[in-house]
Design an enzyme around this catalytic site. Structure first.
Site, PDB file in Angstrom:
ATOM      1  CE1 TYR A   1      -3.237  -2.688   0.297  1.00 14.50           C
ATOM      2  CE2 TYR A   1      -3.790  -2.270   2.662  1.00 14.50           C
ATOM      3  CZ  TYR A   1      -3.926  -2.837   1.486  1.00 14.50           C
ATOM      4  OH  TYR A   1      -5.139  -3.895   1.450  1.00 14.50           O
TER       5      TYR A   1
ATOM      6  CB  SER B   1      -6.697 -10.923   2.358  1.00 18.89           C
ATOM      7  OG  SER B   1      -7.150  -9.839   1.462  1.00 18.89           O
ATOM      8  CG  ASN B   2      -8.484 -10.489  -1.761  1.00 18.63           C
ATOM      9  OD1 ASN B   2      -9.625  -9.908  -1.831  1.00 18.63           O
ATOM     10  ND2 ASN B   2      -7.257  -9.995  -1.254  1.00 18.63           N
TER      11      ASN B   2
ATOM     12  CB  SER C   1     -14.126  -2.468  -1.753  1.00 20.23           C
ATOM     13  OG  SER C   1     -14.508  -1.668  -3.035  1.00 20.23           O
ATOM     14  CB  CYS C   2     -17.855  -1.321   2.610  1.00 18.24           C
ATOM     15  SG  CYS C   2     -17.113  -2.535   3.902  1.00 18.24           S
ATOM     16  CG  LEU C   3     -18.456   3.182   1.075  1.00 17.28           C
ATOM     17  CD1 LEU C   3     -18.250   4.573   1.543  1.00 17.28           C
ATOM     18  CD2 LEU C   3     -19.949   2.751   1.730  1.00 17.28           C
TER      19      LEU C   3
ATOM     20  N   GLY D   1     -16.735   4.004  -4.420  1.00 19.13           N
ATOM     21  CA  GLY D   1     -17.238   5.373  -4.731  1.00 19.13           C
ATOM     22  C   GLY D   1     -18.179   5.047  -6.046  1.00 19.13           C
TER      23      GLY D   1
ATOM     24  CG  PHE E   1     -21.478   7.280  -3.199  1.00 22.01           C
ATOM     25  CD1 PHE E   1     -22.448   7.641  -2.287  1.00 22.01           C
ATOM     26  CD2 PHE E   1     -20.538   6.658  -2.834  1.00 22.01           C
ATOM     27  CE1 PHE E   1     -22.433   6.987  -1.211  1.00 22.01           C
ATOM     28  CE2 PHE E   1     -20.368   5.740  -1.606  1.00 22.01           C
ATOM     29  CZ  PHE E   1     -21.515   6.129  -0.797  1.00 22.01           C
TER      30      PHE E   1
END
Length: 304
Positions: free
Chosen positions: A57, A162-163, A214-216, A219, A222
């Site tokens: 990251y 993870s994943n 990545s709950c949203l 973006g 939106f």
């Protein structure tokens, strides 16, 4: 807002805050070390004590930026549960012929990855280490050897993935004496294949909570103009009004947390106001009909 209590991630596993603060975008926030320390202290004061990192990251490294902030107040480490990852190798600086990003779950690579994370973060142990992505060349016995060595040295307290698919999770678990404590997977109203592919069923069976990234949907919910995104926004707004929520973000987090495997959402914002608002989701409880209404808005049809 309800009081924020820790949740147990698995039988005998670590306790996390009910939301995790993600730091994958830290390098984009433009914070000084002092500003970052203030942000960390603010979300810890509100009960969000678990933080999510990975060596890959950020550029510069988000772990290094976080470590520089912690150095200003080392005592804050005792109030945190630090999660980091291993297994993704970036190409070396300067590249070169054949230099590509790749996965490496060999024993030496896992141990070296942890030592690098500890150095960048300026801490002596990780609370949880996750294998970031499934390595198609993974030797499960070798990963187990690395885990045993890291546990014995005190450098890592718990392990997860993870994943991972259900079969990949089971393969690695078959070589371990201690249970994997989580599987960090993508969960949102746009892409929730883990609801139907057996991933969340397996975790519920073992009473293991997933970490939801990545709950949203980055973006997209939106901003997207597809028929699916428009349906989702319209439905989320109706649900927001019905539930008395402050934002549709809260509705999404509540929808995710209502799944029976009890996912723990990862927050990606460096804005403390948005972090505070997210906590309001703990007070929301969707009815089954409301939960399936959002499911249907995403799918474009009702249940069979």
């Amino acid at each position: 807002m309800s009081s924020v209590s820790k949740v147990c991630m698995s039988p005998g596993g670590p306790e996390f805050s009910p939301f995790v603060q993600g730091y994958w975008r830290l390098a984009e926030w433009g914070m000084s070390s002092a500003e970052l320390l203030t942000f960390i202290s603010q979300h810890v004061a509100q009960g969000i004590t678990t933080v999510d990192h990975a060596p890959v990251y950020g550029d510069p490294s988000c772990e290094s930026l976080f470590g520089a902030a912690l150095k200003l107040d080392p005592s804050l480490r005792n109030r945190l549960e630090i999660v980091s990852k291993c297994g993704i190798e970036k190409p070396p600086e300067g590249g070169g012929a054949g230099a590509v990003a790749h996965y490496d779950s060999s024993k030496g690579a896992i141990i070296a990855s942890v030592e690098g994370s500890l150095s960048r973060l300026g801490v002596d142990h990780l609370d949880v280490l996750l294998v970031h992505r499934y390595d198609f060349l993974m030797q499960a016995d070798e990963v187990a050897e690395a885990f045993v060595a890291l546990k014995a040295s005190g450098k890592v307290r718990h392990f997860g993935v993870s994943n991972f698919s259900p079969s990949q999770f089971s393969l690695l678990q078959s070589r371990l004496d201690a249970p994997l404590v989580t599987n960090q997977v993508e969960i949102n109203p746009v892409n929730f294949g883990v609801v139907s592919d057996g991933t969340l069923d397996q975790l519920q069976e073992g009473r293991v909570r997933p970490m939801a990234w990545s709950c949203l949907a980055g973006g997209e919910i939106f901003q997207g103009q597809s028929a699916q995104m428009i349906r989702l926004r319209e439905t989320l707004e109706v649900l927001r009004e019905e539930l008395g929520a402050e934002s549709i973000d809260q509705v999404i987090f509540a929808w995710i947390m209502q799944m029976p495997s009890h996912p723990v959402p990862i927050l990606g914002s460096g804005n403390i106001t948005r972090v505070t608002t997210a906590l309001g989701a703990l007070d929301l409880n969707l009815s089954r009909e409301q939960w399936y209404r959002l499911w249907g808005a995403s799918k474009g049809h009702g249940v069979p």
